[in-house]
Each structure stands twice: as C-alpha cells, then as structure tokens.
Design an enzyme around this catalytic site. Sequence first.
Site, PDB file in Angstrom:
ATOM      1  N   ALA A 172       0.824  -1.203   0.000  1.00 32.63           N
ATOM      2  CA  ALA A 172       0.000   0.000   0.000  1.00 32.63           C
ATOM      3  C   ALA A 172       0.867   1.265   0.000  1.00 32.63           C
ATOM      4  O   ALA A 172       2.095   1.214   0.000  1.00 32.63           O
ATOM      5  CB  ALA A 172      -0.963  -0.012   1.175  1.00 32.63           C
ATOM      6  N   HIS A 173       0.206   2.397   0.023  1.00 32.74           N
ATOM      7  CA  HIS A 173       0.814   3.710  -0.183  1.00 32.74           C
ATOM      8  C   HIS A 173       1.977   3.989   0.774  1.00 32.74           C
ATOM      9  O   HIS A 173       1.981   3.581   1.938  1.00 32.74           O
ATOM     10  CB  HIS A 173      -0.244   4.805  -0.020  1.00 32.74           C
ATOM     11  N   ASP A 174       2.961   4.696   0.270  1.00 25.60           N
ATOM     12  CA  ASP A 174       4.068   5.241   1.066  1.00 25.60           C
ATOM     13  C   ASP A 174       4.922   4.169   1.744  1.00 25.60           C
ATOM     14  O   ASP A 174       5.556   4.428   2.767  1.00 25.60           O
ATOM     15  CB  ASP A 174       3.550   6.233   2.118  1.00 25.60           C
TER      16      ASP A 174
END
Length: 224
Positions: free
Chosen positions: A140-142
């Site tokens: 997922a993000h980041d």
Amino acid sequence: MRDALYAVYGVSGFGREVMPVARQQPGLNDVPPDQILFIDDAASAPEVNGNAVVSFETFTGMPAARRYVALAVADYSVREKLAIRCESSAIASWNIIAPNAVIMDGVDIGPGVVITPFVTITSNVRIGKYFHANLYSYVAHDCVIGDFVTFAPGVKCNGNVIVEDYAYIGAGAVIKQGRPGRPLRIGKEAVVGAGAVVTKNVAPGTTVLGNPARVLSKDNLRKM
C-alpha cells in the site's frame, strides 16, 4: 546470431509459475520459444512445460547480442549470489510484471523484480532490486521495500511500512499500517511467519509468528 535471449533462473515451483508470466511480457509475443529459456545448474530434464532448460554456462555461450535473466529463487542469499554472477557476465536483469498486476501512481521499481498475477502496488511506493511479490500480495501507499525482499502469496502490507533488505514475509501475513513520519519497520533479514499479524516493529534478524506477531522463542513454540 539471435538479437536477444531471455531466461528464468530456477526451474523449481516458483520458476515454473514465473515462466508463463515471462512469456506475456511486452514485446515477447512473437519471440520464438527457443529464445525464452530456463536456467538451472542441476536440472534433471532438458525441457519443462515447453521451455528448454540449460545450464548457466550453456546460456552464456549461446550466440546472442543481448541476454536478460529473471531470478526465480526464493532464498535471498542464493538470489543475491546469482545476481552478482549475472552482472559479472554482463547479463541484464529482467523485470517480470504480470499484465493484470495493478501499479498505481508514483511507484519506483528497482531492477530484477518479479511481480506475479493479481498483485497490487498502490501509490508512492519505492521497491528495491530483486523483489519478489507472489500471487495476491499487495503493497500500500508510502511503503519502502528493500532489496532481495520476498512476499509470499497473499501478503497484506499496509501503508507507511518499511521492509528492510532480505526480509521474508510469509503467506497471508498482515502488516499493520504505520504513520506518516513514524513508519512500521520490518528489520533487515527478519522473517514474518505465515498468517502473522504484525502490529509493531520487527527487529532485524528475528522471526515473528502469530496474531499479534511475537518473536519466536522456546516458550512460544510450546504454546503452538
């Protein structure tokens, strides 16, 4: 002389899963089968699932202007040794990404990665070299994924997580989301067992199991 040769290094189970995805890579639809090979130095058969199996020495001796190899070996230490071997022989790393993988915005992918079918990598993720993402796993993000990291099938890595070099994340493991500026961290050479639910940092070189994930110890083994 052939223009290029392509190979999946390793004819084990994972290698046999990677090869069909390799044949689907852009620009390879019209490449003859004898230009997409398995490399295995201990192969017991000359052909597996329609693709020839050759030794590394045979592969490097075949006439071709360019050579590309994807490393389909789960053990990170072996994978790293093979990467060095290929680089020293001027063989380029080959990124294999399944056509149905979902890769969103701002994703930086290093060389030599293998991303299998139904994998999702969302936004603003950095992936290191020679990463393996098995079936149905997601990042997922980041997140930041290090070099020679392996995600087994069904790994759920939520946002703001750092997975350091050589870590292994077992099938179905869940890594809780970290915070902006305070990411959850999986340390170098750590192992997260299958089905573990990671809710806090994992120290380098340790193995964690269970829900919530705890460091493997004799006491934990007696409770299993």
